[in-house]
Design a protein around this motif. Structure first.
Motif, PDB file in Angstrom:
ATOM      1  N   ILE A  44       9.114   1.817   1.169  1.00 31.35           N
ATOM      2  CA  ILE A  44       8.938   0.367   1.227  1.00 31.35           C
ATOM      3  C   ILE A  44      10.137  -0.304   1.888  1.00 31.35           C
ATOM      4  N   SER A  48       9.687  -2.396   5.358  1.00 29.66           N
ATOM      5  CA  SER A  48      10.019  -3.817   5.446  1.00 29.66           C
ATOM      6  C   SER A  48      10.965  -4.082   6.613  1.00 29.66           C
ATOM      7  N   THR A  74       4.290  -1.128  -7.207  1.00 30.28           N
ATOM      8  CA  THR A  74       3.744  -0.854  -5.874  1.00 30.28           C
ATOM      9  C   THR A  74       2.844  -1.995  -5.418  1.00 30.28           C
ATOM     10  N   GLU A  77       5.013  -4.819  -4.205  1.00 30.48           N
ATOM     11  CA  GLU A  77       5.662  -4.526  -2.923  1.00 30.48           C
ATOM     12  C   GLU A  77       4.667  -4.572  -1.773  1.00 30.48           C
ATOM     13  N   VAL A  78       3.509  -3.977  -1.966  1.00 24.15           N
ATOM     14  CA  VAL A  78       2.515  -3.954  -0.894  1.00 24.15           C
ATOM     15  C   VAL A  78       2.001  -5.368  -0.618  1.00 24.15           C
ATOM     16  N   ILE A  91      -0.528   1.419   4.175  1.00 26.56           N
ATOM     17  CA  ILE A  91       0.085   2.078   3.020  1.00 26.56           C
ATOM     18  C   ILE A  91      -0.771   3.242   2.560  1.00 26.56           C
TER      19      ILE A  91
END
Length: 292
Positions: A44, A48, A74, A77-78, A91
């Motif tokens: 991640i 990013s 997760t 974050e996604v 992802i």
């Protein structure tokens, strides 16, 4: 049309990522894929940064090991990546290397059960649902994301064995096949995935992404011979698991894997490739025009 991508291997130091991303984006590479291999680089964090340093290129994470990550984290974050960079983050999730999972104390008795529960919960969270579940491994009590994605966010599953391939067809939005998957293996994977999709009543497109070991330039043959030994490919035809040569040789190999059912072929350089920036430019500028 076949999508063509390349891998930034985590054996490269993190500080090398920026120059590779800039080279790939300027050359017009469609997809740059990153790995969250233990104990190298965060998928991640690198995604990013790569998305921020590029303008239009899609960035894939293939894959996040689910035993290592709480599903709510997760999801957060996604969703954040999806809102910051709409339509550009890809992802993938998967079992993770079981020996590594054992090293950090998160190996589970049934990786398939965990992956099923995790993928279902993650997709529900990203769809904006409030999720309550008490599975064998995934337990959520009224969890909803305050900032869910504003558009559908596909989740792919990394799969090797038949059970996981069927699971991917049943619950995910696409399947990632590891390097070393030959064209016949792609055919088998596509059949298992489609069988499971039909049984689950799913009709949406389900892309198959496959990594293909590739090397070009000076010393390519020697570097790839060492790579075949490292991955234990002795006894297998080199042309069924790797490709070495110029843009014509590599484009021909991409066509073989695409004809077997791969929607996206992601070229995986050797870890000792002397010029990662040159590799992504080569893929975008010299191989891409030869791939239909």
């Amino acid at each position: 049309m076949t999508t063509l991508g390349a891998v930034f291997l985590p054996q490269n130091p993190p500080e090398r990522l920026r120059s590779v991303v800039r080279a790939a984006d300027q050359a017009g590479l469609e997809e740059l894929w990153l790995w969250e291999d233990c104990f190298l680089e965060s998928g991640i964090a690198t995604a990013s940064a790569a998305l921020a340093w590029s303008t239009s290129m899609r960035v894939g994470v293939g894959l996040l090991p689910v035993p290592l990550r709480n599903v709510a984290l997760t999801g957060m974050e996604v969703a954040t990546l999806s809102r910051l960079f709409p339509g550009r983050a890809l992802i993938g999730v998967g079992h993770g290397v079981q020996d590594w999972m054992g090293q950090v104390g998160v190996r589970v008795e049934s990786p398939v059960t965990l992956l099923r529960e995790y993928t279902a919960a993650l997709r529900a969270l990203l769809a904006g649902e409030r999720v309550t579940t008490a599975g064998r491994y995934v337990k959520l009590d009224g969890v909803a994301l305050d900032w869910p994605p504003t558009a559908p966010t596909p989740i792919l599953v990394g799969a090797v064995g038949p059970r996981t391939l069927r699971l991917s067809g049943e619950v995910s939005d696409g399947t990632i096949l590891t390097g070393g998957t030959d064209p016949a293996g792609v055919l088998r994977a596509r059949a298992l995935v489609d069988e499971a999709r039909t049984a689950a009543g799913r009709s949406a497109a389900h892309p198959i992404v496959v990594y293909l070991h590739a090397a070009t330039g000076e010393g390519a043959a020697d570097r790839m011979a060492a790579e075949r030994e490292r991955w234990g490919y002795q006894g297998r035809s080199p042309s069924d698991v790797t490709v070495v040569g110029d843009e014509h040789a590599i484009a021909d190999a991409v066509h073989r894997w695409a004809a077997a059912g791969a929607d996206s072929v992601v070229l995986q350089p050797t870890p000792d490739d002397p010029d990662p920036e040159g590799f992504v430019r080569f893929v975008a500028e010299r191989v891409r025009p030869l791939v239909g």
